[in-house]
Design a protein around this motif. Sequence first.
Motif: not given
Length: 474
Positions: A270-292
């Motif tokens: 579960a924790i790896k799946f949550f993280s994979i969107f940033s670590t592998v897929d690259g669809v989200w990163d820490g430079s973006l504004p908040t999700s909302t």
Amino acid sequence: MEDNYIPPQPVQPAPVTPAEPVTTAPPQIPEAPEMVTSTKKPFPKKLFIWLGVLMLLVLTGFVIFKLFSSNLKSQSSELVWWGLWEDENLITPLIEEYQVANPNVKVTYIKQSQRDYRERLVNALAKGQGPDIFRFHNSWVPMFSKELDSLPSSVMSASEFADTFYPIATSDLTNANGIVGIPLEYDALMLFVNEDIFAKAGKTPPQTWDDLRVLARELTVKDDQGIITQSGVALGRVENVDHWPEILALMMIQNGVDLSKPTGETAEDAIKFFSIFSTVDGVWDGSLPTSTQSFAGGKLAMLIAPSWRAFEIIDSNPSLKFKTYPVPQLPKEDLDEPDITYASYWSEGVWTRSSNKEAAWKFLKFLSTRESLEKLYQNASKVRAFGEPYPRVDMAQLLTNHPYLDPLVKQAPTARSWYLQSRTWDGPTGINSLLNKYFEDAVTAVVSGKEADKSLETAAQGVTQVLSQYRLVR
């Protein structure tokens, strides 16, 4: 002359005629003060009796008045209610309605700021100056176990409560002493979808997490330098993904994880799946504004959040076209297996040291009726997109086909929850903040490349420590 002397004859008084009145008035003699003598008549005994009766009546009336006044005073109840979110003008009509029907009850509503709310509430209760009624988050029951009164069966039985509200309310709001709160609203995670992005790409909302992952990659747009200009979904980070604790908890619960012991293969997956969107897929990163903020700005295709985030989105961008859908699920082997979403809502409780506990519970039961909740919803809908979603099972149909709340009530009967919760303002020592920090460290570690099992092992130790503090584990 002597020879002719005739001796004097006695003068005979003239006869007094009896009828002749006495013309000479007797001298006036001043009257002496009247003296009380033994010859005066005694004070009437009947008068004594009547005076006694009168005094008895007066005394009896006084006693009755005092008892009546004391009884009225004992029946009179002044209730202080600490609320959140809703302004006084939305609540006042219902308070006035109740006070008309119950003239011996006076309710004072005080809207509290969410900042440091729990700490201020704790301090007020500790000083003996707490409100009779206060709002608390569904995950706060362990923190207020000594301060929350139990719902009297004379006001609402346990079976009536279970039949009235969604099952999650019974699960969350019950402790060893009984039911300790009455919810006036319900909320949980939903999937927000940008309609324009989906229409342009010819896509439909996902039903499973695998579908969501595929869509997120397809809907993410990057410029020539690899910078994300449009994200498919906001997942994989903790610093700018709103409600990441609830989302991670949802993934774990759906995968069968016991959150009080978040270790093992299912927790790692579960924790790896949550993280994979940033670590592998690259669809989200820490430079973006908040999700909302990203979603409101039209730069995010999918957002996972509770319904109240719609207010922020609409206020920020009224022209944005979006809809909400049920949160994704894991693939099901059994088609009858229920969907699972993650609940986060607020309830009203009664202070166990209140001098008017029964009156407070009766007032809360009035507020939780269909009629009262509809009025409260209508009042709120005049100033924002919609009111607080109904917590009652028998009111779900009123929100069916609602543009934002339909998926909320569809998944409500099978909702789950735990202490991983964000935006509760429980302070640095609150159960939410403490647990969030351990899972935050675990996600950050996995994102940075550390092994999931080691990261979760550390988190599990912290979880045990926090839960032990509230006697939730042995």
